[in-house]
Structure formats: C-alpha cells, structure tokens
Motif scaffolding. Structure first.
Motif, PDB file in Angstrom:
ATOM      1  N   MET A  83       1.235  -1.421  -0.314  1.00  0.00           N
ATOM      2  CA  MET A  83      -0.029   0.139  -0.641  1.00  0.00           C
ATOM      3  C   MET A  83       0.556   1.457  -0.334  1.00  0.00           C
ATOM      4  SD  MET A  83      -3.173  -1.252   2.533  1.00  0.00           S
ATOM      5  CE  MET A  83      -3.929   0.621   3.035  1.00  0.00           C
ATOM      6  N   GLU A  84       2.338   1.108   0.491  1.00  0.00           N
ATOM      7  CA  GLU A  84       2.551   2.130   0.540  1.00  0.00           C
ATOM      8  C   GLU A  84       3.777   2.457  -0.586  1.00  0.00           C
ATOM      9  OE1 GLU A  84       5.425   3.219   4.058  1.00  0.00           O
ATOM     10  OE2 GLU A  84       2.838   2.712   4.937  1.00  0.00           O
ATOM     11  N   GLY A  85       3.313   1.513  -1.760  1.00  0.00           N
ATOM     12  CA  GLY A  85       4.294   1.232  -2.692  1.00  0.00           C
ATOM     13  C   GLY A  85       5.185   0.419  -2.612  1.00  0.00           C
ATOM     14  N   HIS A  86       6.221  -0.391  -1.622  1.00  0.00           N
ATOM     15  CA  HIS A  86       7.192  -1.407  -2.201  1.00  0.00           C
ATOM     16  C   HIS A  86       6.905  -2.817  -2.570  1.00  0.00           C
ATOM     17  CE1 HIS A  86       9.546   1.182   0.594  1.00  0.00           C
ATOM     18  NE2 HIS A  86       8.246   1.152   1.386  1.00  0.00           N
ATOM     19  N   ILE A  87       7.405  -3.273  -3.865  1.00  0.00           N
ATOM     20  CA  ILE A  87       7.628  -4.905  -4.459  1.00  0.00           C
ATOM     21  C   ILE A  87       7.823  -5.345  -3.283  1.00  0.00           C
ATOM     22  CG2 ILE A  87       7.613  -5.869  -6.066  1.00  0.00           C
ATOM     23  CD1 ILE A  87       7.580  -3.304  -7.975  1.00  0.00           C
ATOM     24  N   VAL A  88       7.063  -6.603  -2.782  1.00  0.00           N
ATOM     25  CA  VAL A  88       7.340  -8.265  -2.458  1.00  0.00           C
ATOM     26  C   VAL A  88       7.600  -8.886  -2.712  1.00  0.00           C
ATOM     27  CG1 VAL A  88       6.735  -9.008   0.092  1.00  0.00           C
ATOM     28  CG2 VAL A  88       6.067  -6.721  -0.308  1.00  0.00           C
ATOM     29  N   ILE A  89       9.280  -9.346  -2.989  1.00  0.00           N
ATOM     30  CA  ILE A  89       9.161 -11.055  -3.861  1.00  0.00           C
ATOM     31  C   ILE A  89       8.872 -12.048  -2.210  1.00  0.00           C
ATOM     32  CG2 ILE A  89      10.345  -9.449  -5.449  1.00  0.00           C
ATOM     33  CD1 ILE A  89      12.510 -10.004  -4.590  1.00  0.00           C
ATOM     34  N   ASN A  90       8.803 -12.894  -3.220  1.00  0.00           N
ATOM     35  CA  ASN A  90       9.656 -14.468  -2.422  1.00  0.00           C
ATOM     36  C   ASN A  90      10.076 -15.030  -3.471  1.00  0.00           C
ATOM     37  OD1 ASN A  90       8.069 -17.871  -3.195  1.00  0.00           O
ATOM     38  ND2 ASN A  90       7.428 -16.960  -1.433  1.00  0.00           N
ATOM     39  N   LYS A  91      11.385 -15.605  -2.112  1.00  0.00           N
ATOM     40  CA  LYS A  91      12.124 -16.303  -2.132  1.00  0.00           C
ATOM     41  C   LYS A  91      11.978 -17.855  -1.320  1.00  0.00           C
ATOM     42  CE  LYS A  91      15.754 -12.377  -3.340  1.00  0.00           C
ATOM     43  NZ  LYS A  91      16.590 -11.602  -2.971  1.00  0.00           N
ATOM     44  N   GLY A  92      11.685 -18.771  -2.077  1.00  0.00           N
ATOM     45  CA  GLY A  92      11.576 -19.357  -1.733  1.00  0.00           C
ATOM     46  C   GLY A  92      11.029 -19.638  -0.641  1.00  0.00           C
ATOM     47  N   LYS A  93      10.663 -20.117   0.611  1.00  0.00           N
ATOM     48  CA  LYS A  93       9.134 -19.726   1.943  1.00  0.00           C
ATOM     49  C   LYS A  93       9.707 -18.305   2.734  1.00  0.00           C
ATOM     50  CE  LYS A  93       9.083 -24.477   3.364  1.00  0.00           C
ATOM     51  NZ  LYS A  93       9.171 -25.707   4.247  1.00  0.00           N
ATOM     52  N   ARG A  94      10.217 -17.012   2.051  1.00  0.00           N
ATOM     53  CA  ARG A  94      10.361 -16.506   2.843  1.00  0.00           C
ATOM     54  C   ARG A  94      10.463 -15.382   1.757  1.00  0.00           C
ATOM     55  NH1 ARG A  94      16.947 -17.295   4.603  1.00  0.00           N
ATOM     56  NH2 ARG A  94      16.969 -15.015   4.603  1.00  0.00           N
ATOM     57  N   TYR A  95      10.145 -13.764   2.456  1.00  0.00           N
ATOM     58  CA  TYR A  95       9.160 -12.832   1.629  1.00  0.00           C
ATOM     59  C   TYR A  95      10.218 -11.476   1.613  1.00  0.00           C
ATOM     60  CZ  TYR A  95       5.366 -15.671   0.278  1.00  0.00           C
ATOM     61  OH  TYR A  95       4.289 -15.678  -0.224  1.00  0.00           O
ATOM     62  N   PHE A  96      10.814 -10.688   0.980  1.00  0.00           N
ATOM     63  CA  PHE A  96      11.426  -9.874   1.088  1.00  0.00           C
ATOM     64  C   PHE A  96      11.015  -8.751  -0.050  1.00  0.00           C
ATOM     65  CE2 PHE A  96      14.229 -13.295   1.433  1.00  0.00           C
ATOM     66  CZ  PHE A  96      14.895 -13.318   2.344  1.00  0.00           C
ATOM     67  N   VAL A  97      11.397  -7.378   0.617  1.00  0.00           N
ATOM     68  CA  VAL A  97      11.077  -5.649  -0.373  1.00  0.00           C
ATOM     69  C   VAL A  97      12.131  -6.130  -1.126  1.00  0.00           C
ATOM     70  CG1 VAL A  97      10.792  -3.637  -0.292  1.00  0.00           C
ATOM     71  CG2 VAL A  97       9.720  -4.847   1.878  1.00  0.00           C
ATOM     72  N   LYS A  98      11.754  -5.923  -2.271  1.00  0.00           N
ATOM     73  CA  LYS A  98      12.650  -6.080  -3.805  1.00  0.00           C
ATOM     74  C   LYS A  98      13.344  -4.340  -3.595  1.00  0.00           C
ATOM     75  CE  LYS A  98      12.863  -6.065  -8.690  1.00  0.00           C
ATOM     76  NZ  LYS A  98      11.778  -6.145 -10.161  1.00  0.00           N
ATOM     77  N   ASP A  99      14.699  -4.856  -3.668  1.00  0.00           N
ATOM     78  CA  ASP A  99      15.974  -3.677  -3.500  1.00  0.00           C
ATOM     79  C   ASP A  99      15.431  -2.416  -2.188  1.00  0.00           C
ATOM     80  OD1 ASP A  99      16.360  -4.660  -6.204  1.00  0.00           O
ATOM     81  OD2 ASP A  99      15.333  -3.299  -7.383  1.00  0.00           O
ATOM     82  N   TYR A 100      15.140  -3.312  -1.596  1.00  0.00           N
ATOM     83  CA  TYR A 100      14.657  -2.245  -0.248  1.00  0.00           C
ATOM     84  C   TYR A 100      16.196  -1.248  -0.127  1.00  0.00           C
ATOM     85  CZ  TYR A 100      18.466  -4.622   2.380  1.00  0.00           C
ATOM     86  OH  TYR A 100      19.676  -5.117   3.080  1.00  0.00           O
ATOM     87  N   GLU A 101      17.304  -1.829  -0.848  1.00  0.00           N
ATOM     88  CA  GLU A 101      18.096  -0.965   0.674  1.00  0.00           C
ATOM     89  C   GLU A 101      17.581   0.818  -0.557  1.00  0.00           C
ATOM     90  OE1 GLU A 101      18.777  -3.493  -1.362  1.00  0.00           O
ATOM     91  OE2 GLU A 101      20.692  -4.802  -0.992  1.00  0.00           O
ATOM     92  N   ARG A 102      17.108   0.621  -1.210  1.00  0.00           N
ATOM     93  CA  ARG A 102      16.834   1.688  -2.185  1.00  0.00           C
ATOM     94  C   ARG A 102      16.115   3.478  -0.897  1.00  0.00           C
ATOM     95  NH1 ARG A 102      15.654   1.228  -8.213  1.00  0.00           N
ATOM     96  NH2 ARG A 102      17.680  -0.385  -8.844  1.00  0.00           N
ATOM     97  N   ALA A 103      15.306   2.282  -0.260  1.00  0.00           N
ATOM     98  CA  ALA A 103      14.201   2.912   0.317  1.00  0.00           C
ATOM     99  C   ALA A 103      14.482   2.698   1.632  1.00  0.00           C
ATOM    100  CB  ALA A 103      12.714   2.177   0.680  1.00  0.00           C
ATOM    101  N   LEU A 104      15.530   2.924   1.788  1.00  0.00           N
ATOM    102  CA  LEU A 104      15.653   2.919   3.566  1.00  0.00           C
ATOM    103  C   LEU A 104      15.777   3.918   4.227  1.00  0.00           C
ATOM    104  CD1 LEU A 104      19.471   0.295   3.618  1.00  0.00           C
ATOM    105  CD2 LEU A 104      17.295   0.260   4.901  1.00  0.00           C
ATOM    106  N   TYR A 105      15.656   4.538   5.316  1.00  0.00           N
ATOM    107  CA  TYR A 105      15.959   5.608   5.997  1.00  0.00           C
ATOM    108  C   TYR A 105      16.734   5.588   6.572  1.00  0.00           C
ATOM    109  CZ  TYR A 105      14.052   9.190   8.721  1.00  0.00           C
ATOM    110  OH  TYR A 105      13.769  10.430   9.778  1.00  0.00           O
ATOM    111  N   GLU A 106      17.409   7.243   6.844  1.00  0.00           N
ATOM    112  CA  GLU A 106      18.521   7.107   7.376  1.00  0.00           C
ATOM    113  C   GLU A 106      18.281   7.713   8.731  1.00  0.00           C
ATOM    114  OE1 GLU A 106      23.043   8.917   6.305  1.00  0.00           O
ATOM    115  OE2 GLU A 106      21.905   8.013   5.126  1.00  0.00           O
ATOM    116  N   LEU A 107      18.988   6.829   9.557  1.00  0.00           N
ATOM    117  CA  LEU A 107      18.801   7.805  10.895  1.00  0.00           C
ATOM    118  C   LEU A 107      20.285   8.796  10.703  1.00  0.00           C
ATOM    119  CD1 LEU A 107      17.840   4.427  13.150  1.00  0.00           C
ATOM    120  CD2 LEU A 107      16.845   5.815  12.267  1.00  0.00           C
ATOM    121  N   GLN A 108      19.544  10.176  11.357  1.00  0.00           N
ATOM    122  CA  GLN A 108      20.439  10.874  12.412  1.00  0.00           C
ATOM    123  C   GLN A 108      20.702  10.679  13.482  1.00  0.00           C
ATOM    124  OE1 GLN A 108      21.395  12.750   9.864  1.00  0.00           O
ATOM    125  NE2 GLN A 108      20.303  12.254   7.579  1.00  0.00           N
TER     126      GLN A 108
END
Length: 158
Positions: free
Chosen positions: A133-158
C-alpha cells in the motif's frame, strides 16, 4: 495474576539500557562478538520505529547500529533487539485495536536483508499488504518474503 499488556511491557524498561562487556572467554563471544554490548530499552526501539516515514523502510540491523552508536557501545544484543521490535509491533496493534495511543508503523521495520517478519501481528500477509500500500514490491524467495531493492528505500537515521 493479571497478564501485562504489550504496551505495559513496552513501557517497562527496568534497568535498561545497560551495557555488558563481552570478553573472548565469554560463551556469547562466538555468537555476538567481543566488546561492549548494549541491551537497549524496549521503548527505544519503538521510538526509532516511529520515525520511519511512509514509503521508507529500515532493517533491524540499522536500528541496532544506531542505538549502539547512541549509547557508545560496540554492538547491541541481537536477541533482545528482535524481542523488543516484536514487542513494539504488538503494542502498536494493541493500541490500534483499542483505538487509543499512537501507532508505530512497525511494518516498515524489516529483518536483515529486507526480509518481512512473520512474527508481526497478522503475519507476512498483513505486513506485505501494508508495505505494498506504501508502494513497495514484495517478492518471494523460497519460503521467505523480501522487499525488492529495499536498499533504495532505506531511511537513514540521524
């Protein structure tokens, strides 16, 4: 005896945060490493998770690194981090169900490598729905699920 709510558990920090020195001779050294290990308070994980804006994500590793740096520790305890992140998620769902309190967008906090957390309220399907719903793409790898290209959406803590 009345069972504590997740919110009560989240807000009960006891003697936390605290650091413990893990030396080479410690049985935990192989698992965690050596040095000053932080055991952060549960509420600290919740406070960080609340800062992640819509459309962005963070992993438990980034939160742990941020808290270790904040407390001048070498690393944080992996086990308590996982427990306290799940505690924050369940407390948020508890607040949402009772329509009281501030919601923590826990679904934006992923496991290492961008993996979805099956222990969150509603399991993988609920977290997947909220992330999509927030625009991320979730992909399946075997029995696990990941956000595709998650590194691009990482929030940098300050």
């Amino acid at each position: 005896m009345v069972k504590k709510t997740y919110t009560e558990k989240l807000n009960n920090s006891g003697d936390l945060p605290k650091t413990e020195f893990i030396g080479f001779d410690n049985s935990m050294a192989k698992r965690f490493g050596c040095g000053n290990m932080l055991i952060a308070a549960p509420i600290e994980y919740d406070e960080v998770m609340k800062r992640i804006p819509k459309g962005r994500i963070i992993t438990s590793n980034e939160i742990r690194a941020y808290l270790a740096k904040k407390h001048d520790a070498d690393f944080t305890c992996h086990l308590t981090a996982g427990i306290f992140i799940n505690l924050a998620a369940n407390a948020s769902q508890e607040s949402q169900n009772s329509e009281s309190g501030e919601i923590t967008p826990y679904w934006r906090t992923l496991k290492k490598g961008g993996e979805l957390n099956p222990k969150y309220p509603g399991g993988i399907e609920h977290q997947r729905m909220l992330l999509e719903m927030e625009g991320h793409i979730v992909i399946n790898k075997g029995k696990r699920y990941f956000v595709k290209d998650y590194e691009r959406a990482l929030y940098e803590l300050q």
